[in-house]
Design a protein around this motif. Structure first.
Motif, PDB file in Angstrom:
ATOM      1  N   THR A 143       2.945  37.140  24.288  1.00 41.51           N
ATOM      2  CA  THR A 143       2.273  38.400  24.607  1.00 41.51           C
ATOM      3  C   THR A 143       0.854  38.097  25.078  1.00 41.51           C
ATOM      4  O   THR A 143       0.284  37.069  24.735  1.00 41.51           O
ATOM      5  CB  THR A 143       2.207  39.321  23.382  1.00 41.51           C
ATOM      6  N   THR A 144       0.325  38.993  25.857  1.00 37.49           N
ATOM      7  CA  THR A 144      -1.026  38.817  26.382  1.00 37.49           C
ATOM      8  C   THR A 144      -2.017  39.648  25.584  1.00 37.49           C
ATOM      9  O   THR A 144      -1.849  40.860  25.451  1.00 37.49           O
ATOM     10  CB  THR A 144      -1.087  39.240  27.852  1.00 37.49           C
ATOM     11  N   GLU A 145      -3.012  38.991  25.067  1.00 42.02           N
ATOM     12  CA  GLU A 145      -4.059  39.673  24.304  1.00 42.02           C
ATOM     13  C   GLU A 145      -5.183  40.043  25.268  1.00 42.02           C
ATOM     14  O   GLU A 145      -5.788  39.190  25.890  1.00 42.02           O
ATOM     15  CB  GLU A 145      -4.592  38.772  23.192  1.00 42.02           C
ATOM     16  N   THR A 146      -5.448  41.326  25.395  1.00 39.27           N
ATOM     17  CA  THR A 146      -6.477  41.780  26.335  1.00 39.27           C
ATOM     18  C   THR A 146      -7.869  41.569  25.743  1.00 39.27           C
ATOM     19  O   THR A 146      -8.037  41.467  24.522  1.00 39.27           O
ATOM     20  CB  THR A 146      -6.295  43.274  26.653  1.00 39.27           C
ATOM     21  N   PRO A 147      -8.892  41.532  26.614  1.00 43.45           N
ATOM     22  CA  PRO A 147     -10.268  41.438  26.106  1.00 43.45           C
ATOM     23  C   PRO A 147     -10.622  42.581  25.150  1.00 43.45           C
ATOM     24  O   PRO A 147     -11.354  42.370  24.186  1.00 43.45           O
ATOM     25  CB  PRO A 147     -11.115  41.497  27.378  1.00 43.45           C
ATOM     26  N   LEU A 148     -10.089  43.780  25.404  1.00 43.27           N
ATOM     27  CA  LEU A 148     -10.392  44.915  24.533  1.00 43.27           C
ATOM     28  C   LEU A 148      -9.829  44.688  23.138  1.00 43.27           C
ATOM     29  O   LEU A 148     -10.497  44.966  22.135  1.00 43.27           O
ATOM     30  CB  LEU A 148      -9.825  46.209  25.130  1.00 43.27           C
ATOM     31  N   GLU A 149      -8.605  44.173  23.076  1.00 42.96           N
ATOM     32  CA  GLU A 149      -8.021  43.868  21.767  1.00 42.96           C
ATOM     33  C   GLU A 149      -8.811  42.766  21.072  1.00 42.96           C
ATOM     34  O   GLU A 149      -9.044  42.810  19.862  1.00 42.96           O
ATOM     35  CB  GLU A 149      -6.557  43.456  21.924  1.00 42.96           C
ATOM     36  N   ARG A 150      -9.246  41.792  21.854  1.00 43.97           N
ATOM     37  CA  ARG A 150      -9.977  40.671  21.265  1.00 43.97           C
ATOM     38  C   ARG A 150     -11.319  41.118  20.666  1.00 43.97           C
ATOM     39  O   ARG A 150     -11.685  40.699  19.569  1.00 43.97           O
ATOM     40  CB  ARG A 150     -10.199  39.584  22.317  1.00 43.97           C
TER      41      ARG A 150
END
Length: 234
Positions: free
Chosen positions: A111-118
């Motif tokens: 899955t791709t972790e977005t900058p916002l989630e990070r």
């Protein structure tokens, strides 16, 4: 035969002359005082006119100063926006994170972790150090977006007025319209495909994927004291 003046007649003449002199002096003093009053009235009138001039100048100065202040504030906002835009442009492509779904089949999924989630995982002291003011605002909105947004078939919907109210309640002052717009921009840019910025009936909106909103909230609760691995905005 010479006429003679009696003492009584002489005294009356002297008294009459004295009264005439005294009355003349009074008239002179009266004229002097009248002239002085007229001078003072003229001076007061000149000062009133000067006061009116100064009041007009003060009003004009306030108008000019207000215009200059608004112009300077606008320029500062423009510079801040340019700096934030540059920082966003320099962000790297989000990294891939491998997770294991042990409950279903034990297979590995990517899955791709977005900058916002990070950035939602950042402890407060790290966020204060690493993020710009508007990025912190976007993070604040994202972490509890379910509390503010309206649920719709497309996802969780936030308009500019809602974001303004949330930021006002959080910061104690009304954010500038351009600030709200920048926060909405960051939500869309940092959220990648999970956050969409759109318009409906002339109103600017952001739509957040519901599953992403759950992750933003869950990650901030679970990882509140855990520093992220890798670049914050990458």
């Amino acid at each position: 035969m010479n006429e003679t003046t009696t003492p009584t007649e002489s005294t009356a003449t002297d008294q009459s002359t004295t009264e005439e002199l005294t009355l003349e002096a009074v008239y002179e003093q009266l004229e002097t005082l009248t002239g002085r009053v007229e001078e003072l009235e003229a001076e007061v009138e000149r000062k009133d006119e000067r006061i009116e001039e100064l009041e007009a100048e003060l009003t004009e100065y306030k108008r000019f100063a207000g215009s200059e202040f608004a112009d300077v504030r606008g320029r500062i906002t423009d510079v801040e926006e340019q700096a934030e835009e540059l920082e966003t442009t320099l962000q790297e492509t989000p990294t891939a994170t491998t997770t294991v779904d042990a409950e279903e089949n034990g297979s590995q999924t990517t899955t791709t972790e977005t900058p916002l989630e990070r950035i939602c995982t950042l402890p407060e002291h790290v966020a204060d150090r690493e993020l710009t003011t508007n990025q912190e605002r976007a993070r604040f909105i994202a972490r509890d977006v379910r509390d503010y947004a309206e649920k719709a078939p497309a996802g969780l919907v936030l308009d500019s007025q809602t974001i303004k109210k949330v930021l006002t309640a959080s910061e104690g002052s009304n954010p500038h319209t351009q600030t709200v717009a920048r926060v909405m921009d960051f939500l869309a840019k940092l959220g990648k495909d999970e956050v969409e910025q759109t318009k409906r009936r002339g109103k600017k909106l952001v739509v957040v994927d519901e599953e992403a909103a759950d992750r933003y909230h869950d990650r901030c609760d679970r990882d509140i004291e855990q520093a992220p691995v890798g670049g914050v905005m990458s």
